[in-house]
Design an enzyme around this catalytic site. Structure first.
Site, mmCIF file in Angstrom:
data_model
loop_
_atom_site.group_PDB
_atom_site.id
_atom_site.type_symbol
_atom_site.label_atom_id
_atom_site.label_comp_id
_atom_site.label_asym_id
_atom_site.label_seq_id
_atom_site.Cartn_x
_atom_site.Cartn_y
_atom_site.Cartn_z
ATOM 1 N N CYS A 9 11.125 10.853 0.645
ATOM 2 C CA CYS A 9 9.870 10.101 0.685
ATOM 3 C C CYS A 9 8.729 11.104 0.546
ATOM 4 O O CYS A 9 8.958 12.241 0.137
ATOM 5 C CB CYS A 9 9.757 9.243 1.950
ATOM 6 S SG CYS A 9 9.596 10.144 3.503
ATOM 7 N N ARG A 15 10.259 7.386 6.405
ATOM 8 C CA ARG A 15 11.333 6.676 5.717
ATOM 9 C C ARG A 15 12.572 7.515 5.475
ATOM 10 O O ARG A 15 13.692 7.090 5.784
ATOM 11 C CB ARG A 15 10.813 6.127 4.380
ATOM 12 C CG ARG A 15 9.707 5.104 4.553
ATOM 13 C CD ARG A 15 9.042 4.764 3.247
ATOM 14 N NE ARG A 15 8.213 5.878 2.789
ATOM 15 C CZ ARG A 15 7.589 5.934 1.624
ATOM 16 N NH1 ARG A 15 7.731 4.936 0.764
ATOM 17 N NH2 ARG A 15 6.843 6.957 1.299
ATOM 18 N N ASP A 122 5.674 2.497 2.702
ATOM 19 C CA ASP A 122 5.363 3.567 3.646
ATOM 20 C C ASP A 122 4.734 2.943 4.887
ATOM 21 O O ASP A 122 3.637 2.379 4.815
ATOM 22 C CB ASP A 122 4.393 4.560 3.002
ATOM 23 C CG ASP A 122 4.181 5.801 3.849
ATOM 24 O OD1 ASP A 122 4.550 5.799 5.046
ATOM 25 O OD2 ASP A 122 3.633 6.779 3.308
#
Length: 152
Positions: A9, A15, A122
């Site tokens: 990420c 994440r 996100d």
């Protein structure tokens, strides 16, 4: 032979640490190695975001020991599959790639499952509810990945 999978990420604090922890919980570590990284170097050496740690613990996944690191060109040599959480990070990884072989290793994580959404959002600027949503999206994809790996 060990299959090596990298989850990516932006900052490697929300994440991708969850994706690393979730997939590790579903595979045989003797057959599959899982790691995570960020395309940005904002949080190198730090623990994952506390909210990711908390949501992981809520579902029995401990990611507190992980430390953030930045993606490097060496990762193309070290990993068989590189999963990006979203299109922006996918594009960043393609930009880092030196050839078609490296580009062929990059995939969007949610392409592994048939969902309406194709990117893991996100959750950094959101609340725990968004972290919970992200956890479940990643969990679905990691379940599919683990099932495919177990067929090998």
């Amino acid at each position: 032979m060990t299959t090596k999978i990298l989850m990516v990420c932006l900052g490697n604090i929300c994440r991708s640490p969850l994706a690393e922890g979730i997939l590790k919980s579903k595979i045989d570590s003797a057959k599959v190695f899982v790691d995570s990284a960020g395309t940005g170097g904002y949080h190198i050496g730090k623990k994952p975001d506390n909210r990711s740690i908390l949501i992981g613990k809520e579902y029995g996944i401990d990611i507190e020991h992980q430390r953030c690191r930045q993606f490097s060109s060496q990762d193309f040599k070290d990993f068989d599959v590189i999963y990006a959480m979203d299109r922006n990070n996918y594009k960043a990884l393609v930009h880092f790639a030196q050839n078609a072989d490296e580009i062929s290793k990059i995939r969007l994580l949610l392409d592994e499952v048939d969902l309406k959404v194709k990117e893991v959002p996100d959750p950094y600027y959101d609340d725990m509810e968004k972290f919970d949503e992200v956890f479940h999206l990643i969990d679905k994809a990691c379940t599919a990945i683990a099932e495919n790996l177990n067929k090998i």
